[in-house]
Design a protein around this motif. Sequence first.
Motif, PDB file in Angstrom:
ATOM      1  N   HIS A 189     -11.245  -5.814  -0.433  1.00 35.66           N
ATOM      2  CA  HIS A 189     -10.893  -7.145  -0.894  1.00 35.66           C
ATOM      3  C   HIS A 189     -11.411  -7.348  -2.317  1.00 35.66           C
ATOM      4  O   HIS A 189     -12.437  -6.802  -2.713  1.00 35.66           O
ATOM      5  N   ALA A 190     -10.682  -8.178  -3.062  1.00 37.14           N
ATOM      6  CA  ALA A 190     -11.112  -8.490  -4.422  1.00 37.14           C
ATOM      7  C   ALA A 190     -12.420  -9.265  -4.387  1.00 37.14           C
ATOM      8  O   ALA A 190     -12.602 -10.175  -3.573  1.00 37.14           O
ATOM      9  N   SER A 191     -13.352  -8.888  -5.257  1.00 34.49           N
ATOM     10  CA  SER A 191     -14.646  -9.558  -5.287  1.00 34.49           C
ATOM     11  C   SER A 191     -14.521 -10.865  -6.071  1.00 34.49           C
ATOM     12  O   SER A 191     -13.726 -10.976  -7.008  1.00 34.49           O
ATOM     13  N   PRO A 192     -15.309 -11.878  -5.717  1.00 31.41           N
ATOM     14  CA  PRO A 192     -15.221 -13.159  -6.422  1.00 31.41           C
ATOM     15  C   PRO A 192     -15.859 -13.084  -7.801  1.00 31.41           C
ATOM     16  O   PRO A 192     -16.767 -12.294  -8.035  1.00 31.41           O
ATOM     17  N   ALA A 193     -15.375 -13.912  -8.711  1.00 36.55           N
ATOM     18  CA  ALA A 193     -15.993 -14.017 -10.027  1.00 36.55           C
ATOM     19  C   ALA A 193     -17.374 -14.648  -9.876  1.00 36.55           C
ATOM     20  O   ALA A 193     -17.576 -15.509  -9.011  1.00 36.55           O
ATOM     21  N   LEU A 247     -24.041 -18.619   1.333  1.00 39.76           N
ATOM     22  CA  LEU A 247     -23.838 -17.273   0.793  1.00 39.76           C
ATOM     23  C   LEU A 247     -22.787 -16.521   1.596  1.00 39.76           C
ATOM     24  O   LEU A 247     -21.990 -15.757   1.042  1.00 39.76           O
ATOM     25  N   GLY A 248     -22.777 -16.727   2.912  1.00 39.28           N
ATOM     26  CA  GLY A 248     -21.772 -16.075   3.737  1.00 39.28           C
ATOM     27  C   GLY A 248     -20.379 -16.596   3.489  1.00 39.28           C
ATOM     28  O   GLY A 248     -19.392 -15.860   3.592  1.00 39.28           O
ATOM     29  N   MET A 249     -20.270 -17.881   3.161  1.00 41.65           N
ATOM     30  CA  MET A 249     -18.964 -18.484   2.930  1.00 41.65           C
ATOM     31  C   MET A 249     -18.420 -18.220   1.524  1.00 41.65           C
ATOM     32  O   MET A 249     -17.215 -18.286   1.300  1.00 41.65           O
ATOM     33  N   ALA A 250     -19.298 -17.929   0.570  1.00 43.82           N
ATOM     34  CA  ALA A 250     -18.891 -17.848  -0.832  1.00 43.82           C
ATOM     35  C   ALA A 250     -17.753 -16.864  -1.098  1.00 43.82           C
ATOM     36  O   ALA A 250     -16.793 -17.204  -1.788  1.00 43.82           O
ATOM     37  N   PRO A 251     -17.805 -15.608  -0.572  1.00 44.07           N
ATOM     38  CA  PRO A 251     -16.701 -14.678  -0.867  1.00 44.07           C
ATOM     39  C   PRO A 251     -15.356 -15.175  -0.344  1.00 44.07           C
ATOM     40  O   PRO A 251     -14.309 -14.961  -0.970  1.00 44.07           O
ATOM     41  N   LEU A 252     -15.366 -15.855   0.802  1.00 39.97           N
ATOM     42  CA  LEU A 252     -14.115 -16.373   1.357  1.00 39.97           C
ATOM     43  C   LEU A 252     -13.585 -17.537   0.530  1.00 39.97           C
ATOM     44  O   LEU A 252     -12.380 -17.652   0.298  1.00 39.97           O
ATOM     45  N   VAL A 253     -14.486 -18.368   0.059  1.00 37.32           N
ATOM     46  CA  VAL A 253     -14.068 -19.549  -0.699  1.00 37.32           C
ATOM     47  C   VAL A 253     -13.654 -19.182  -2.123  1.00 37.32           C
ATOM     48  O   VAL A 253     -12.687 -19.720  -2.668  1.00 37.32           O
ATOM     49  N   ALA A 254     -14.364 -18.239  -2.752  1.00 39.36           N
ATOM     50  CA  ALA A 254     -14.167 -17.949  -4.174  1.00 39.36           C
ATOM     51  C   ALA A 254     -13.371 -16.688  -4.427  1.00 39.36           C
ATOM     52  O   ALA A 254     -13.406 -16.153  -5.530  1.00 39.36           O
ATOM     53  N   ARG A 255     -12.654 -16.190  -3.425  1.00 42.80           N
ATOM     54  CA  ARG A 255     -11.899 -14.957  -3.636  1.00 42.80           C
ATOM     55  C   ARG A 255     -10.810 -15.151  -4.684  1.00 42.80           C
ATOM     56  O   ARG A 255     -10.284 -16.246  -4.879  1.00 42.80           O
ATOM     57  N   ARG A 256     -10.458 -14.067  -5.321  1.00 39.74           N
ATOM     58  CA  ARG A 256      -9.432 -14.107  -6.357  1.00 39.74           C
ATOM     59  C   ARG A 256      -8.070 -13.821  -5.742  1.00 39.74           C
ATOM     60  O   ARG A 256      -7.943 -13.227  -4.691  1.00 39.74           O
ATOM     61  N   GLY A 257      -7.036 -14.208  -6.456  1.00 39.04           N
ATOM     62  CA  GLY A 257      -5.692 -13.891  -5.995  1.00 39.04           C
ATOM     63  C   GLY A 257      -4.675 -14.797  -6.661  1.00 39.04           C
ATOM     64  O   GLY A 257      -4.982 -15.884  -7.141  1.00 39.04           O
ATOM     65  N   GLY A 258      -3.427 -14.349  -6.675  1.00 45.09           N
ATOM     66  CA  GLY A 258      -2.353 -15.132  -7.259  1.00 45.09           C
ATOM     67  C   GLY A 258      -1.930 -16.232  -6.306  1.00 45.09           C
ATOM     68  O   GLY A 258      -1.243 -16.001  -5.323  1.00 45.09           O
ATOM     69  N   LEU A 294     -19.076 -16.916 -11.573  1.00 45.10           N
ATOM     70  CA  LEU A 294     -19.132 -18.368 -11.693  1.00 45.10           C
ATOM     71  C   LEU A 294     -18.497 -19.035 -10.472  1.00 45.10           C
ATOM     72  O   LEU A 294     -19.044 -20.012  -9.931  1.00 45.10           O
ATOM     73  N   ALA A 295     -17.354 -18.504 -10.024  1.00 45.52           N
ATOM     74  CA  ALA A 295     -16.701 -19.075  -8.847  1.00 45.52           C
ATOM     75  C   ALA A 295     -17.575 -18.922  -7.611  1.00 45.52           C
ATOM     76  O   ALA A 295     -17.639 -19.826  -6.764  1.00 45.52           O
ATOM     77  N   ALA A 296     -18.274 -17.793  -7.514  1.00 45.29           N
ATOM     78  CA  ALA A 296     -19.162 -17.589  -6.363  1.00 45.29           C
ATOM     79  C   ALA A 296     -20.317 -18.579  -6.392  1.00 45.29           C
ATOM     80  O   ALA A 296     -20.710 -19.127  -5.349  1.00 45.29           O
ATOM     81  N   ALA A 297     -20.880 -18.823  -7.595  1.00 45.01           N
ATOM     82  CA  ALA A 297     -21.979 -19.785  -7.701  1.00 45.01           C
ATOM     83  C   ALA A 297     -21.521 -21.183  -7.300  1.00 45.01           C
ATOM     84  O   ALA A 297     -22.231 -21.905  -6.581  1.00 45.01           O
ATOM     85  N   VAL A 298     -20.340 -21.568  -7.746  1.00 44.51           N
ATOM     86  CA  VAL A 298     -19.796 -22.877  -7.362  1.00 44.51           C
ATOM     87  C   VAL A 298     -19.572 -22.940  -5.857  1.00 44.51           C
ATOM     88  O   VAL A 298     -19.849 -23.960  -5.203  1.00 44.51           O
ATOM     89  N   ALA A 299     -19.089 -21.835  -5.283  1.00 42.58           N
ATOM     90  CA  ALA A 299     -18.845 -21.804  -3.842  1.00 42.58           C
ATOM     91  C   ALA A 299     -20.145 -21.936  -3.057  1.00 42.58           C
ATOM     92  O   ALA A 299     -20.175 -22.583  -1.999  1.00 42.58           O
ATOM     93  N   VAL A 300     -21.223 -21.326  -3.565  1.00 42.38           N
ATOM     94  CA  VAL A 300     -22.522 -21.436  -2.883  1.00 42.38           C
ATOM     95  C   VAL A 300     -22.989 -22.886  -2.890  1.00 42.38           C
ATOM     96  O   VAL A 300     -23.445 -23.417  -1.861  1.00 42.38           O
ATOM     97  N   ARG A 357      -9.951 -24.698  -0.586  1.00 44.94           N
ATOM     98  CA  ARG A 357     -10.845 -23.837   0.187  1.00 44.94           C
ATOM     99  C   ARG A 357     -12.289 -24.289   0.045  1.00 44.94           C
ATOM    100  O   ARG A 357     -13.056 -24.302   1.007  1.00 44.94           O
ATOM    101  N   ALA A 358     -12.697 -24.641  -1.178  1.00 46.83           N
ATOM    102  CA  ALA A 358     -14.082 -25.027  -1.424  1.00 46.83           C
ATOM    103  C   ALA A 358     -14.466 -26.282  -0.651  1.00 46.83           C
ATOM    104  O   ALA A 358     -15.638 -26.467  -0.307  1.00 46.83           O
ATOM    105  N   LEU A 359     -13.504 -27.147  -0.368  1.00 43.45           N
ATOM    106  CA  LEU A 359     -13.813 -28.381   0.343  1.00 43.45           C
ATOM    107  C   LEU A 359     -13.623 -28.260   1.848  1.00 43.45           C
ATOM    108  O   LEU A 359     -14.382 -28.849   2.622  1.00 43.45           O
ATOM    109  N   SER A 360     -12.616 -27.515   2.271  1.00 35.99           N
ATOM    110  CA  SER A 360     -12.251 -27.509   3.691  1.00 35.99           C
ATOM    111  C   SER A 360     -12.981 -26.437   4.492  1.00 35.99           C
ATOM    112  O   SER A 360     -13.510 -26.722   5.576  1.00 35.99           O
TER     113      SER A 360
END
Length: 524
Positions: free
Chosen positions: A352-356, A396-407, A358-364, A416-419
């Motif tokens: 899976h694509a790794s999160p950026a 931390l466990g939720m961050a990759p799912l919330v901040a994943r990259r993709g078109g 900054l996006a991961a920090a926001v997701a945390v 995703r970050a809210l729900s």
Amino acid sequence: MHSLAPLLLATGPLAFGSVALAAKFHLSDTRTLYRHAAVAAGLSAVATLAAGASLIASGASTSPSLLFEHVAFHFRLDALSVTMAALVTSLGAVIVRFTRSYFSGAPDHSTQLAKLCTVLASVLGMTAAGDVGALLLFWIGTSLALDSLLVHQTDRAIALRGASKKFVLARVGDACLAIAFVLVSAHFGTTEIAVLADRVREAGPSGTVSAAAALVATAAMLKSAQVPFCGWLVDLVDAPTPTSALLHAGVLNGGVFLLLRLSWLVSPAPAVLAVLVVVGAVTAATLSVTMMAQPAIKTGLAYSSAAHMGYTMLLIGLGAPAFALLHLVAHSLYKAHAFLSSADLARRATRHASPAPLAAAVAVVAGMASFVLVGRATGLWEASVTAATRAGIFSLGMAPLVARRGGEHALAPWFRALSIPAAVAVVFLAMERVGGLAFGGAFGSGHASNVVAVASLIAMFVLGVASFVSWQRPTTSSRLYRAVWVHARNGFYFSILFDRAFEMARARSVPVLPLRTAEGKYTP
């Protein structure tokens, strides 16, 4: 309260033990022996269901002593013993069935089955033990039975080396546990676990309790391959697949089960809880990164198992034993499937694509906010440093799912970050509360302490750094990440000192209790 209902949990050890004896002395042909093993699993399952029904109807209880008046040997019926019996029985049935196909045509097929059933009988006995003497007996029996199973294949040199290391560490753990049980039994005048728990709660923290708790925690960490004593587990990936599945999905959980069974002894000792938090966090953080850097699937699974054991010990130290048990059950089922299907994992593996960053920090941050807000709104949140640490681990466990990259649509990340964190927070907190109600009587309650609070902050920092490192790929342009990945591939060298000491002892002909193989020879 004494009753005969806990004796239902003796059905599994007796059934699998009978099959082990029949297979050991070749009393039937291989096909018949496997049918008997299937019957043993069925009997154990039925007895476990009956024990669960009795638990719901009459509550927890302990059997009368099965031996002499002054030699106690009890079985314990409570939510923990029923849960573990159901888990071990189901895993045992699957692994026995897999073993039948895996070793089909082998000349020593029945001997392999005998050793496998001996391990299952010992584990079932350990999970149902109602006094410290029986617990110690089954604890040592489980270890020795597994040692015999690990050295059954004499042509696997790496596995034999790992088994020798495990043998030495296991004997140290046995000694620690025996000393701890002698201390508490002599101090409180009983060996029955339920009575000991009541007396320890009444007496409160003391030097004897703290010393015994430290010894129990040491035995548990050695059993569950915590850093730096995790090298033997990696060596044992060379063992046959059914043996690996039994080790990682069953026997490795022994250390965590010990802490859960004796949580009333460990919880009054804040220093011991702090050690569990730090060691568990370091194990989970470093070995999870190590797992991702491994080129071999089974080696990665081995590091993953030790990391998960570290995570469960972290939860116990943070005062969440019910959720630690839930994680233990989930990990056992997942890891048994992973090892038994390891030949197919390479084909099904996806990256899976790794999160950026900054996006991961926001997701945390979003995850922690969701956890706190949902907990406050539902009344399931208790403000404390340890609770905040659990919230941080959740985020931390939720961050990759919330901040994943993709078109995707520009609003999708915000949705995703809210729900997702809010929905998972509701499930997480509800399960933690239900688990506390269902298993609270079987576990001790932790004591608030500044030592545990400081350890929680250290754990959160270590896990946070490891999470951000694991979200990067070794192809990144940063030299730091490349260096970390090189060290991670070598397991961060945690086991190197023990390995060197072990090899030096062997080279100098210092007795290290060698293991006897199936051919009657001793490991070199």
